[in-house]
Write a protein that holds these residues in place. Structure first.
Motif, PDB file in Angstrom:
ATOM      1  N   MET A   1       2.973   3.728  -9.574  1.00  0.00           N
ATOM      2  CA  MET A   1       4.392   3.973  -9.849  1.00  0.00           C
ATOM      3  C   MET A   1       4.754   3.576 -11.275  1.00  0.00           C
ATOM      4  SD  MET A   1       6.735   3.191  -6.501  1.00  0.00           S
ATOM      5  CE  MET A   1       6.107   1.560  -6.143  1.00  0.00           C
ATOM      6  N   MET A   2       4.229   2.440 -11.728  1.00  0.00           N
ATOM      7  CA  MET A   2       4.500   2.012 -13.095  1.00  0.00           C
ATOM      8  C   MET A   2       4.017   3.051 -14.095  1.00  0.00           C
ATOM      9  SD  MET A   2       3.368  -2.012 -12.690  1.00  0.00           S
ATOM     10  CE  MET A   2       3.036  -2.185 -14.444  1.00  0.00           C
ATOM     11  N   ARG A   3       2.831   3.564 -13.873  1.00  0.00           N
ATOM     12  CA  ARG A   3       2.218   4.474 -14.844  1.00  0.00           C
ATOM     13  C   ARG A   3       2.863   5.849 -14.885  1.00  0.00           C
ATOM     14  NH1 ARG A   3      -4.311   3.091 -14.947  1.00  0.00           N
ATOM     15  NH2 ARG A   3      -4.061   1.124 -16.097  1.00  0.00           N
ATOM     16  N   SER A   4       3.659   6.168 -13.883  1.00  0.00           N
ATOM     17  CA  SER A   4       4.336   7.466 -13.877  1.00  0.00           C
ATOM     18  C   SER A   4       5.831   7.327 -14.194  1.00  0.00           C
ATOM     19  CB  SER A   4       4.157   8.141 -12.515  1.00  0.00           C
ATOM     20  OG  SER A   4       4.736   7.373 -11.481  1.00  0.00           O
TER      21      SER A   4
ATOM     22  N   ALA B   1      -0.809   0.928  -5.601  1.00  0.00           N
ATOM     23  CA  ALA B   1       0.367   1.791  -5.462  1.00  0.00           C
ATOM     24  C   ALA B   1       1.475   1.363  -6.419  1.00  0.00           C
ATOM     25  CB  ALA B   1       0.871   1.772  -4.025  1.00  0.00           C
ATOM     26  N   VAL B   2       1.609   0.064  -6.642  1.00  0.00           N
ATOM     27  CA  VAL B   2       2.597  -0.425  -7.605  1.00  0.00           C
ATOM     28  C   VAL B   2       2.213   0.015  -9.010  1.00  0.00           C
ATOM     29  CG1 VAL B   2       3.642  -2.487  -8.618  1.00  0.00           C
ATOM     30  CG2 VAL B   2       3.225  -2.382  -6.153  1.00  0.00           C
ATOM     31  N   MET B   3       0.921  -0.111  -9.329  1.00  0.00           N
ATOM     32  CA  MET B   3       0.452   0.320 -10.646  1.00  0.00           C
ATOM     33  C   MET B   3       0.654   1.818 -10.843  1.00  0.00           C
ATOM     34  SD  MET B   3      -0.802  -0.268 -13.590  1.00  0.00           S
ATOM     35  CE  MET B   3      -1.213  -2.003 -13.468  1.00  0.00           C
TER      36      MET B   3
ATOM     37  N   LYS C   1      19.209   0.828  -9.129  1.00  0.00           N
ATOM     38  CA  LYS C   1      19.280   0.352 -10.507  1.00  0.00           C
ATOM     39  C   LYS C   1      17.863   0.175 -11.054  1.00  0.00           C
ATOM     40  CE  LYS C   1      23.561  -2.171  -9.561  1.00  0.00           C
ATOM     41  NZ  LYS C   1      24.222  -3.506  -9.528  1.00  0.00           N
ATOM     42  N   PRO C   2      17.702   0.240 -12.380  1.00  0.00           N
ATOM     43  CA  PRO C   2      16.349   0.149 -12.946  1.00  0.00           C
ATOM     44  C   PRO C   2      15.713  -1.224 -12.736  1.00  0.00           C
ATOM     45  CG  PRO C   2      18.006   0.146 -14.690  1.00  0.00           C
ATOM     46  CD  PRO C   2      18.724   0.474 -13.421  1.00  0.00           C
ATOM     47  N   VAL C   3      14.387  -1.194 -12.664  1.00  0.00           N
ATOM     48  CA  VAL C   3      13.586  -2.411 -12.573  1.00  0.00           C
ATOM     49  C   VAL C   3      12.676  -2.430 -13.801  1.00  0.00           C
ATOM     50  CG1 VAL C   3      11.803  -3.652 -11.293  1.00  0.00           C
ATOM     51  CG2 VAL C   3      13.649  -2.485 -10.049  1.00  0.00           C
TER      52      VAL C   3
ATOM     53  N   GLU D   1       0.826  -1.211   0.000  1.00  0.00           N
ATOM     54  CA  GLU D   1       0.000   0.000   0.000  1.00  0.00           C
ATOM     55  C   GLU D   1       0.858   1.257   0.000  1.00  0.00           C
ATOM     56  OE1 GLU D   1      -2.629  -0.178   3.333  1.00  0.00           O
ATOM     57  OE2 GLU D   1      -3.816  -1.837   2.505  1.00  0.00           O
ATOM     58  N   ASN D   2       2.015   1.190   0.639  1.00  0.00           N
ATOM     59  CA  ASN D   2       2.933   2.335   0.703  1.00  0.00           C
ATOM     60  C   ASN D   2       4.353   1.868   0.382  1.00  0.00           C
ATOM     61  OD1 ASN D   2       1.159   4.597   1.907  1.00  0.00           O
ATOM     62  ND2 ASN D   2       0.773   2.857   3.275  1.00  0.00           N
ATOM     63  N   PRO D   3       4.604   1.468  -0.854  1.00  0.00           N
ATOM     64  CA  PRO D   3       5.918   0.918  -1.187  1.00  0.00           C
ATOM     65  C   PRO D   3       6.976   2.009  -1.308  1.00  0.00           C
ATOM     66  CG  PRO D   3       4.552   1.033  -3.147  1.00  0.00           C
ATOM     67  CD  PRO D   3       3.680   1.446  -1.998  1.00  0.00           C
ATOM     68  N   ALA D   4       8.215   1.609  -1.070  1.00  0.00           N
ATOM     69  CA  ALA D   4       9.330   2.510  -1.345  1.00  0.00           C
ATOM     70  C   ALA D   4       9.383   2.766  -2.848  1.00  0.00           C
ATOM     71  CB  ALA D   4      10.636   1.885  -0.861  1.00  0.00           C
ATOM     72  N   PRO D   5       9.875   3.924  -3.274  1.00  0.00           N
ATOM     73  CA  PRO D   5       9.942   4.227  -4.714  1.00  0.00           C
ATOM     74  C   PRO D   5      10.744   3.167  -5.474  1.00  0.00           C
ATOM     75  CG  PRO D   5      10.373   6.197  -3.411  1.00  0.00           C
ATOM     76  CD  PRO D   5      10.366   5.049  -2.449  1.00  0.00           C
ATOM     77  N   VAL D   6      10.179   2.722  -6.577  1.00  0.00           N
ATOM     78  CA  VAL D   6      10.837   1.720  -7.420  1.00  0.00           C
ATOM     79  C   VAL D   6      11.198   2.385  -8.750  1.00  0.00           C
ATOM     80  CG1 VAL D   6      10.628  -0.528  -8.549  1.00  0.00           C
ATOM     81  CG2 VAL D   6       9.463  -0.120  -6.365  1.00  0.00           C
TER      82      VAL D   6
END
Length: 351
Positions: A236-239, A232-234, A213-215, A138-143
């Motif tokens: 981050m992916m979309r931005s 929350a993962v989605m 490093k990139p994921v 719900e509150n992940p570290a920035p990926v």
């Protein structure tokens, strides 16, 4: 330290990968729904026994339930020690858990500690682990995601697999979900995991990455088959920055025929999936597609599916959902051979 040591998940997490064995003492059906990473299932009470003890507890009383349960628990733990752990040395370090860290894991941890092993019991059990994972997602570290975008059949999944093979960090949501992410995406003989299991797999994958490093991840929709990507993962992916993977339509048809070989060999199975598109395309068009499948004209069918269904859907959604697609790095591929994907993967991994 006195054993069995009872630790909460925050205390266990830094050493989670250092336990020699992670033992899930719950029943087989509980284990199948979800479990800690790397755990093995050693039920203290199996499904049938758990129902018997639970029914006695509710219909008679706790004392009678415990009289029934105690010999079952003792026999099951003895069986696990005799068949799995008889050869373990004194410094073998297991982690044991059950649903709430109560009697089932407590009984096993007590006996293992009496043998002399430095056993750790998870305080709060699976329920505490599940709460931790839910909160982390719900509150992940920035990926530092780099999103691989591209029309259906452009080779996004193959590129992710190749990237992983050369040592890049990859979150392959379709592999974790056991689904290829489209109406034809279900995998034969491989059911999707539960939603909780899917989330555990995502969390476990992300926690091992170096966030400097990139994921690499594919431009998935919110759902992969029946499973939902955590919001929350989605987000981050979309931005995140995007890569636009380009492949000719003729090569995309070739790739899809290779990747969906199980459908190409079974027109009835393919047609059953195409029926899900009736509301979008009408019975007349679906009937025409059935005819192409039944007469073995698979390349023609796949080409029509790309032109009439997949490509329009992709073009409608990609700019709207992936905010940085307009600035995407363009990666063109001339063919679909193994060497072509290795070259593309090195282009991205070295960037």
């Amino acid at each position: 330290m006195k054993y069995p040591a009872v630790l909460n998940f925050d205390e266990i997490l830094p050493q989670l990968d250092q336990f020699d064995t992670i033992i899930d003492a719950r029943s087989e059906s509980e284990f199948a729904l979800d479990h800690l990473p790397g755990a093995i299932n050693c039920p203290v009470l199996n499904d049938e026994e758990r129902i018997l003890v639970g029914t006695t507890y509710k219909q008679v009383n706790a004392f009678e339930a415990k009289k029934i349960g105690a010999p079952l628990v003792a026999r099951n733990i003895a069986h696990h020690i005799e068949t799995l752990w008889q050869d373990k040395p004194r410094d073998w370090k297991p982690l044991v858990y059950c649903w709430r860290g109560g009697n089932r894991s407590g009984s096993m941890a007590h006996i293992l500690a009496k043998v002399g092993w430095p056993v750790v019991q998870l305080d709060g059990g699976y329920k505490a682990y599940r709460a931790y994972v839910a909160a982390a997602l719900e509150n992940p570290a920035p990926v530092p995601f780099r999103v691989i975008c591209g029309t259906t059949g452009s080779g996004k999944s193959r590129l992710l697999e190749t990237l992983a093979g050369i040592g890049a960090q990859v979150l392959d949501l379709e592999r974790l979900a056991a689904h290829r992410g489209s109406v034809l995406g279900n995998l034969p003989d491989e059911p999707q995991p539960s939603q909780k299991r899917f989330e555990s797999l995502i969390w476990d994958t992300l926690r091992k990455f170096d966030m400097s490093k990139p994921v690499f991840v594919e431009s998935e929709s919110k759902k992969v088959g029946n499973l939902r990507v955590p919001d929350a993962v989605m987000a981050m992916m979309r931005s995140s920055p995007c890569v636009s993977l380009m492949l000719s339509r003729a090569n995309r048809v070739r790739l899809l025929i290779e990747d969906y070989d199980h459908f190409m060999k079974d027109p009835a199975l393919l047609n059953a999936q195409l029926d899900h598109l009736v509301q979008l395309h009408g019975r007349e068009k679906i009937g025409a597609w059935h005819e192409l499948a039944n007469t073995g004209r698979m390349a023609e069918l796949v080409d029509q599916l790309l032109v009439d269904h997949y490509d329009p859907a992709y073009l409608r959604s990609i700019d709207r959902n992936f905010l940085r697609f307009g600035d995407a790095q363009v990666l063109e591929m001339s063919d679909i051979g193994k060497d072509d994907f290795i070259k593309a993967a090195h282009t991205l991994h070295g960037a």
